[in-house]
Design an enzyme around this catalytic site. Structure first.
Site, PDB file in Angstrom:
ATOM      1  N   GLN A 136       0.851  -1.191   0.000  1.00 39.28           N
ATOM      2  CA  GLN A 136       0.000   0.000   0.000  1.00 39.28           C
ATOM      3  C   GLN A 136       0.889   1.245   0.000  1.00 39.28           C
ATOM      4  O   GLN A 136       1.566   1.531   0.989  1.00 39.28           O
ATOM      5  CB  GLN A 136      -0.928   0.047   1.223  1.00 39.28           C
ATOM      6  CG  GLN A 136      -1.905   1.223   1.100  1.00 39.28           C
ATOM      7  CD  GLN A 136      -2.715   1.516   2.342  1.00 39.28           C
ATOM      8  OE1 GLN A 136      -2.156   1.664   3.431  1.00 39.28           O
ATOM      9  NE2 GLN A 136      -4.031   1.625   2.211  1.00 39.28           N
ATOM     10  N   TYR A 158      -5.593  11.203   4.317  1.00 41.77           N
ATOM     11  CA  TYR A 158      -4.172  11.391   3.985  1.00 41.77           C
ATOM     12  C   TYR A 158      -4.030  12.123   2.639  1.00 41.77           C
ATOM     13  O   TYR A 158      -5.023  12.596   2.070  1.00 41.77           O
ATOM     14  CB  TYR A 158      -3.444  10.038   3.983  1.00 41.77           C
ATOM     15  CG  TYR A 158      -3.361   9.441   5.369  1.00 41.77           C
ATOM     16  CD1 TYR A 158      -2.586  10.046   6.363  1.00 41.77           C
ATOM     17  CD2 TYR A 158      -4.086   8.299   5.705  1.00 41.77           C
ATOM     18  CE1 TYR A 158      -2.527   9.521   7.641  1.00 41.77           C
ATOM     19  CE2 TYR A 158      -4.029   7.768   6.987  1.00 41.77           C
ATOM     20  CZ  TYR A 158      -3.247   8.373   7.957  1.00 41.77           C
ATOM     21  OH  TYR A 158      -3.190   7.861   9.222  1.00 41.77           O
ATOM     22  N   GLY A 183      -9.404  -6.717   8.976  1.00 35.88           N
ATOM     23  CA  GLY A 183      -8.319  -6.025   9.650  1.00 35.88           C
ATOM     24  C   GLY A 183      -7.987  -6.645  10.986  1.00 35.88           C
ATOM     25  O   GLY A 183      -7.258  -7.652  11.086  1.00 35.88           O
ATOM     26  N   ARG A 184      -8.571  -6.074  12.041  1.00 35.90           N
ATOM     27  CA  ARG A 184      -8.179  -6.455  13.404  1.00 35.90           C
ATOM     28  C   ARG A 184      -8.373  -7.939  13.695  1.00 35.90           C
ATOM     29  O   ARG A 184      -7.599  -8.524  14.458  1.00 35.90           O
ATOM     30  CB  ARG A 184      -8.969  -5.609  14.412  1.00 35.90           C
ATOM     31  CG  ARG A 184      -8.582  -4.129  14.390  1.00 35.90           C
ATOM     32  CD  ARG A 184      -9.661  -3.301  15.017  1.00 35.90           C
ATOM     33  NE  ARG A 184     -10.891  -3.449  14.268  1.00 35.90           N
ATOM     34  CZ  ARG A 184     -12.120  -3.466  14.797  1.00 35.90           C
ATOM     35  NH1 ARG A 184     -12.269  -3.322  16.097  1.00 35.90           N
ATOM     36  NH2 ARG A 184     -13.190  -3.623  14.031  1.00 35.90           N
ATOM     37  N   ARG A 234      -7.470   2.778  -2.519  1.00 31.03           N
ATOM     38  CA  ARG A 234      -8.331   2.729  -1.330  1.00 31.03           C
ATOM     39  C   ARG A 234      -8.960   4.104  -1.119  1.00 31.03           C
ATOM     40  O   ARG A 234      -8.266   5.124  -1.179  1.00 31.03           O
ATOM     41  CB  ARG A 234      -7.520   2.333  -0.100  1.00 31.03           C
ATOM     42  CG  ARG A 234      -8.412   1.918   1.058  1.00 31.03           C
ATOM     43  CD  ARG A 234      -7.616   1.282   2.175  1.00 31.03           C
ATOM     44  NE  ARG A 234      -8.353   0.163   2.728  1.00 31.03           N
ATOM     45  CZ  ARG A 234      -8.469  -0.073   4.025  1.00 31.03           C
ATOM     46  NH1 ARG A 234      -7.875   0.692   4.907  1.00 31.03           N
ATOM     47  NH2 ARG A 234      -9.149  -1.100   4.464  1.00 31.03           N
TER      48      ARG A 234
HETATM   49  C1  FMN Z   1      -3.603  -0.968  13.849  1.00 29.99           C
HETATM   50  C2  FMN Z   1      -4.265  -0.480  12.598  1.00 29.99           C
HETATM   51  C3  FMN Z   1      -3.501   0.119  11.596  1.00 29.99           C
HETATM   52  C4  FMN Z   1      -4.095   0.563  10.405  1.00 29.99           C
HETATM   53  N1  FMN Z   1      -3.303   1.080   9.397  1.00 29.99           N
HETATM   54  C5  FMN Z   1      -3.839   1.342   8.190  1.00 29.99           C
HETATM   55  C6  FMN Z   1      -3.015   1.664   7.069  1.00 29.99           C
HETATM   56  O1  FMN Z   1      -1.773   1.703   7.141  1.00 29.99           O
HETATM   57  N2  FMN Z   1      -3.632   1.917   5.888  1.00 29.99           N
HETATM   58  C7  FMN Z   1      -4.995   1.878   5.753  1.00 29.99           C
HETATM   59  O2  FMN Z   1      -5.510   2.113   4.649  1.00 29.99           O
HETATM   60  N3  FMN Z   1      -5.794   1.540   6.799  1.00 29.99           N
HETATM   61  C8  FMN Z   1      -5.250   1.248   7.985  1.00 29.99           C
HETATM   62  N4  FMN Z   1      -6.052   0.807   9.016  1.00 29.99           N
HETATM   63  C9  FMN Z   1      -7.491   0.567   8.776  1.00 29.99           C
HETATM   64  C10 FMN Z   1      -7.714  -0.903   8.395  1.00 29.99           C
HETATM   65  O3  FMN Z   1      -7.154  -1.211   7.138  1.00 29.99           O
HETATM   66  C11 FMN Z   1      -9.210  -1.260   8.323  1.00 29.99           C
HETATM   67  O4  FMN Z   1      -9.815  -0.492   7.315  1.00 29.99           O
HETATM   68  C12 FMN Z   1      -9.911  -1.009   9.653  1.00 29.99           C
HETATM   69  O5  FMN Z   1      -9.188  -1.579  10.720  1.00 29.99           O
HETATM   70  C13 FMN Z   1     -11.316  -1.587   9.626  1.00 29.99           C
HETATM   71  O6  FMN Z   1     -11.260  -3.000   9.447  1.00 29.99           O
HETATM   72  P1  FMN Z   1     -11.513  -3.986  10.728  1.00 29.99           P
HETATM   73  O7  FMN Z   1     -12.777  -3.483  11.351  1.00 29.99           O
HETATM   74  O8  FMN Z   1     -11.641  -5.338  10.095  1.00 29.99           O
HETATM   75  O9  FMN Z   1     -10.351  -3.842  11.635  1.00 29.99           O
HETATM   76  C14 FMN Z   1      -5.488   0.404  10.225  1.00 29.99           C
HETATM   77  C15 FMN Z   1      -6.254  -0.180  11.248  1.00 29.99           C
HETATM   78  C16 FMN Z   1      -5.659  -0.639  12.399  1.00 29.99           C
HETATM   79  C17 FMN Z   1      -6.513  -1.313  13.461  1.00 29.99           C
END
Ligand code: FMN
Length: 375
Positions: free
Chosen positions: A111, A183, A342-343, A232
């Protein structure tokens, strides 16, 4: 066609069927969402990072999108632990990551990221040069760093192009541009942060897609045809959650069509809760509308398999494992093509394996303490 199982509950069969996306064959529809982990000293992803991604790839994640990795601009990053996507050492580190994911049959896209005017919420670290952004503000009325000159903009577009070229050269299977969450690319989209009077600004959302389009074109011309390019996108901005770029499907079309014309292949539609309707009068979510309006494959994301959303989780809220039924229903009716997790994948490196095998009771909850280690 329904994949409903005999007990009336939707089955996971469609989630785990192989799929071709922009000419790339994926073993299934589960994507690891890009997540910054800040474990890269001097911008270099080490063996721990390679092992972290490999662990997910070997346990049935169809596609990994790496944490945001910054393009070659002095202030593209806002955190010292974030990986770079330039320089010999960082790129050699990424080559090892690609190799270890491919060794277990996985697929991986980096990314590409530039934070623009957004400083990190935590810590006082600052890049060697001031933050740069369309108008030197991180949200209306909040100054941050400098407004980019046209020369800065051209250099940044070229940096995205080099990122695309390096992604291909290192053997990545495609590339994602981070155009979401407030961003840099999103700062150009949003009139709250783009007040430019030149060709990179403008009164309409379509006008303000120019920077993203030129970045996409630079990546496309560096990679050639047949290399998947994803962007994205999000309506929400972390500096202002209620912000929306498109209030109607027509406005969304104005936003997305120029990106498609510029050569993007896949739209990654970031929401905090995948089940929320994007517009009144239909229950389609953002990824559903993006697919309907453009015909491109889309990725949905947001609280898949968890009870709570990710912003609250940064504040300490714990998320328990949750039913996938609504997700599977939407997938079954082809609202979107891929599902980013994600998480749940941080807490459970084997999330996809367990879901595929129906071992739901073995899934762990997520709370932010799991971020302390790169497991
Ligand atoms: C620790 C953490 C770091 C993240 N870093 C990024 C990132 O670098 N780029 C991005 O587009 N989204 C980032 N996100 C957002 C995640 O890609 C994702 O969209 C968000 O966590 C929702 O998905 P989830 O509910 O399955 O966790 C981050 C989320 C978390 C929890």
């Amino acid at each position: 066609m329904s994949n409903g199982s005999s007990n009336g509950k939707p089955s996971t069969a469609r989630l785990f069927e192989p799929v071709d996306i922009a000419g790339l064959r994926l073993a299934n529809r589960v994507v690891m969402a890009p997540m910054t982990r800040s474990f890269c000293r001097d911008g270099v992803p080490g063996p721990d990072v390679a092992a972290y991604y490999r662990r997910r790839a070997e346990q049935d994640v169809g596609l990994i999108i790496t944490e945001g990795t910054v393009v070659e601009r002095p202030s593209a990053g806002n955190d010292p632990g974030v990986p770079w996507f330039h320089g010999e050492a960082a790129l050699a580190g990424w080559a090892r990551v690609v190799e270890s994911v491919h060794a277990v049959g996985g697929r991986i896209w980096p990314q590409l990221w530039h934070v623009g005017a957004l400083r990190s919420g935590s810590g006082s670290w600052r890049p060697p040069q001031p933050f740069e952004s369309p108008s030197g503000v991180s949200r209306p009325g909040k100054e941050s760093g400098v407004a980019m000159t046209e020369a800065d903009i051209e250099a940044t577009i070229a940096a995205f192009g080099r990122g695309g070229a390096d992604a291909k050269r290192l053997g990545f299977d495609g590339v994602e541009l981070h155009g979401a969450h407030g961003y840099l690319i999103d700062q150009f989209f949003w009139d709250g942060t783009n007040q430019r009077a030149d060709r990179f600004g403008g009164a309409t959302l379509a006008d303000r897609t120019r920077f993203a389009c030129e970045a996409i074109r630079a990546v496309r011309s560096a990679t050639g045809p047949g290399f998947p390019i994803c962007i994205r996108l999000s309506q929400w901005k972390q500096q202002h959650f209620p912000a929306r770029l498109a209030n109607t499907p027509q406005e969304m079309a104005q936003w997305l069509e120029p990106l498609v014309d510029a050569g993007v292949d896949v739209l990654h539609c970031s929401t905090r809760r995948f089940w929320e309707p994007e517009f009144e009068g239909s229950d389609l979510n953002f990824a559903g509308w993006a697919k309907k309006l453009t015909g491109l494959p889309t990725i949905t994301v947001g609280s898949v398999g968890l009870t709570g959303e990710f912003v609250a989780s940064f504040g300490g809220e714990k998320s328990e494992p949750a039913s996938l039924d609504e997700l599977l229903r939407r997938l079954d009716r082809e609202e979107f093509d891929l599902v980013a997790v994600g998480r749940a994948l941080i807490a459970n490196p084997d999330w996809a394996r367990k879901v595929r095998e129906g071992r739901f009771a073995e899934l762990d909850a997520y709370d932010r303490s799991v971020l302390a280690e790169l497991a």
